[in-house]
Write a protein that holds these residues in place. Sequence first.
Motif, short mmCIF file in Angstrom:
data_model
loop_
_atom_site.label_atom_id
_atom_site.label_comp_id
_atom_site.label_asym_id
_atom_site.label_seq_id
_atom_site.Cartn_x
_atom_site.Cartn_y
_atom_site.Cartn_z
N VAL A 73 0.84 -1.19 0.00
CA VAL A 73 0.00 0.00 0.00
C VAL A 73 0.88 1.24 0.00
O VAL A 73 1.76 1.39 0.85
CB VAL A 73 -0.94 0.03 1.22
N GLY A 74 0.66 2.11 -0.98
CA GLY A 74 1.28 3.42 -1.02
C GLY A 74 0.18 4.45 -1.21
O GLY A 74 -0.97 4.23 -0.82
N PHE A 75 0.52 5.57 -1.83
CA PHE A 75 -0.49 6.59 -2.12
C PHE A 75 -0.44 6.91 -3.61
O PHE A 75 0.56 6.67 -4.29
CB PHE A 75 -0.25 7.86 -1.31
N GLY A 76 -1.54 7.47 -4.11
CA GLY A 76 -1.56 7.84 -5.51
C GLY A 76 -2.90 8.39 -5.94
O GLY A 76 -3.80 8.63 -5.13
N ILE A 77 -3.02 8.56 -7.26
CA ILE A 77 -4.22 9.13 -7.88
C ILE A 77 -4.92 8.05 -8.68
O ILE A 77 -4.27 7.28 -9.40
CB ILE A 77 -3.84 10.32 -8.78
N ALA A 78 -6.23 8.02 -8.57
CA ALA A 78 -7.02 6.99 -9.25
C ALA A 78 -8.36 7.57 -9.68
O ALA A 78 -8.76 8.65 -9.23
CB ALA A 78 -7.24 5.79 -8.33
N THR A 79 -9.03 6.85 -10.55
CA THR A 79 -10.37 7.26 -10.98
C THR A 79 -11.37 6.17 -10.61
O THR A 79 -11.07 4.97 -10.71
CB THR A 79 -10.41 7.55 -12.49
N VAL A 80 -12.55 6.56 -10.16
CA VAL A 80 -13.55 5.61 -9.69
C VAL A 80 -14.24 4.95 -10.88
O VAL A 80 -14.75 5.64 -11.78
CB VAL A 80 -14.59 6.32 -8.80
N VAL A 90 -18.86 7.28 -9.85
CA VAL A 90 -18.09 6.82 -11.01
C VAL A 90 -17.60 8.04 -11.80
O VAL A 90 -18.35 8.97 -12.06
CB VAL A 90 -18.95 5.90 -11.90
N GLY A 91 -16.33 8.02 -12.14
CA GLY A 91 -15.72 9.13 -12.86
C GLY A 91 -14.97 10.10 -11.98
O GLY A 91 -14.17 10.91 -12.48
N ALA A 92 -15.21 10.06 -10.67
CA ALA A 92 -14.50 10.95 -9.76
C ALA A 92 -13.01 10.59 -9.74
O ALA A 92 -12.64 9.41 -9.86
CB ALA A 92 -15.08 10.87 -8.35
N ILE A 93 -12.16 11.60 -9.57
CA ILE A 93 -10.73 11.39 -9.43
C ILE A 93 -10.37 11.66 -7.97
O ILE A 93 -10.80 12.65 -7.38
CB ILE A 93 -9.93 12.33 -10.35
N LEU A 94 -9.59 10.75 -7.38
CA LEU A 94 -9.27 10.91 -5.97
C LEU A 94 -7.80 10.63 -5.71
O LEU A 94 -7.10 10.01 -6.51
CB LEU A 94 -10.13 9.97 -5.12
N PHE A 95 -7.33 11.13 -4.58
CA PHE A 95 -6.02 10.80 -4.04
C PHE A 95 -6.26 9.96 -2.79
O PHE A 95 -7.11 10.29 -1.97
CB PHE A 95 -5.26 12.07 -3.65
N GLY A 96 -5.53 8.87 -2.65
CA GLY A 96 -5.75 8.03 -1.48
C GLY A 96 -4.75 6.90 -1.39
O GLY A 96 -3.83 6.78 -2.22
N VAL A 125 -2.63 22.43 -14.80
CA VAL A 125 -1.59 21.81 -13.98
C VAL A 125 -1.60 20.31 -14.25
O VAL A 125 -2.66 19.68 -14.23
CB VAL A 125 -1.86 22.07 -12.48
N PRO A 126 -0.44 19.69 -14.53
CA PRO A 126 -0.41 18.24 -14.76
C PRO A 126 -1.00 17.48 -13.57
O PRO A 126 -0.78 17.86 -12.41
CB PRO A 126 1.08 17.94 -14.92
N LEU A 127 -1.73 16.41 -13.86
CA LEU A 127 -2.38 15.64 -12.80
C LEU A 127 -1.38 15.13 -11.78
O LEU A 127 -1.66 15.07 -10.58
CB LEU A 127 -3.16 14.47 -13.42
N TYR A 130 -0.62 16.78 -8.35
CA TYR A 130 -1.49 16.57 -7.19
C TYR A 130 -1.06 15.37 -6.36
O TYR A 130 -1.66 15.08 -5.32
CB TYR A 130 -2.95 16.44 -7.64
N ASN A 131 -0.03 14.67 -6.79
CA ASN A 131 0.63 13.67 -5.95
C ASN A 131 1.74 14.29 -5.13
O ASN A 131 2.32 13.62 -4.28
CB ASN A 131 1.25 12.56 -6.82
N GLY A 132 2.07 15.55 -5.42
CA GLY A 132 3.22 16.16 -4.79
C GLY A 132 2.93 17.51 -4.21
O GLY A 132 2.26 17.65 -3.18
N ILE A 133 3.36 18.56 -4.90
CA ILE A 133 3.33 19.90 -4.33
C ILE A 133 1.91 20.43 -4.13
O ILE A 133 1.67 21.26 -3.26
CB ILE A 133 4.16 20.86 -5.23
N LEU A 134 0.93 19.94 -4.91
CA LEU A 134 -0.47 20.33 -4.70
C LEU A 134 -1.28 19.19 -4.09
O LEU A 134 -2.52 19.23 -4.12
CB LEU A 134 -1.10 20.79 -6.01
N GLY A 135 -0.59 18.21 -3.52
CA GLY A 135 -1.26 17.08 -2.90
C GLY A 135 -0.91 16.95 -1.44
O GLY A 135 -0.65 17.94 -0.74
N LEU A 136 -0.87 15.71 -0.97
CA LEU A 136 -0.65 15.44 0.44
C LEU A 136 0.69 15.99 0.93
O LEU A 136 0.77 16.55 2.03
CB LEU A 136 -0.71 13.93 0.69
#
Length: 344
Positions: A73-80, A90-96, A125-127, A130-136
């Motif tokens: 288990v790590g962290f990342g971006i995914a789509t429902v 369905v279609g939502a984009i999340l970080f988790g 902004v590249p997606l 949101y894993n980094g400077i605009l994310g967690l």
Amino acid sequence: MTPLSTTISQKRVLLVKPIEGSKPDRSHFRTVSVTEPVPELVDNAVLVKNLIFSLDPYVKPADYTAIDGSPVVGFGIATVVKSKNDEFPVGAILFGPLHWEEYTVLDQMALAEGFRLDQALDRDVPLSVYNGILGLTGLTVWDSLNFVGNLKAGETIYISSAAGTLGQLAGQLAKRKGLRVIGSAGSDEKVAFLKSELGFDGAFNYKTQDKRQALTELVGEKGLDIYYDLVMDDTLDVALELLNAHGRIIGIGALSVHQGQAPYAPKNLMALIEKSLRYEGYMVYERFDQLEAFWKELTPLVKSGEIKSGETLVQGSIEDLTETYLKFLNGGYTGKVNIEVAKN
């Protein structure tokens, strides 16, 4: 979005043995191919297609009671792609928290460790950002400096592991507040990057220079006011010596532990009393209510280039995760490291 069939065929990375207390290597992981029925979801759960994994010093098994064969288990971006949760349709984009695989089921507890992104995304902004400077990681730095750091213009802050995403942003935000910023990194190239690209006032190579001597010289007569600790090693003792009265240590990370070292216990904790110091740890998961304010302030600065975001985006697959992660742990990249395994 392509409808799901009745089964899912995918690659998955498994943990073979525990990694706590040892530096991970290839023997800790194995990658398998599986074909499984599309899972039936419990209430408030979702099935996501994993897009971009964030590579961070820590990973953990999905099941601590059965390490051998437990997904990583790590962290990342995914789509429902399938949902029984109204907040994540369905279609939502999340970080988790995502398993190292192509598709992951997230229950309500797992979703509480992340947040929905698509309603806040800036399409300029590249997606991966949101894993980094605009994310967690970005929220961690921004909020810890505001909430714990109590920064004051003219103070001196020292940031360990300063060439990583957390350290880069901490230095830039501290400079914007008028602080003198000192950092350390593990190569001369990274040290040069901190000074020439990010505007650090001083930096040194902790692998080739004596940490006590280098930091003492860079701090100088003004002394140190804040130690932003991303490593948790014997640098703590040096910082305790150099900190001015009412100085602060902000405990953010433990890179040394993730690299196989034992947790470090400072030997001169009397300095906390003698100099009225504050040593405080920070965990971001209690502070998601700050996301809106964080994005409001940081997104324009990232878009304009006022805040620089060094990133390595690896184009790969699930099979590339282990090697990319090990290279990351060994300092093989500068800045935030992401690996994109699928397109939205």
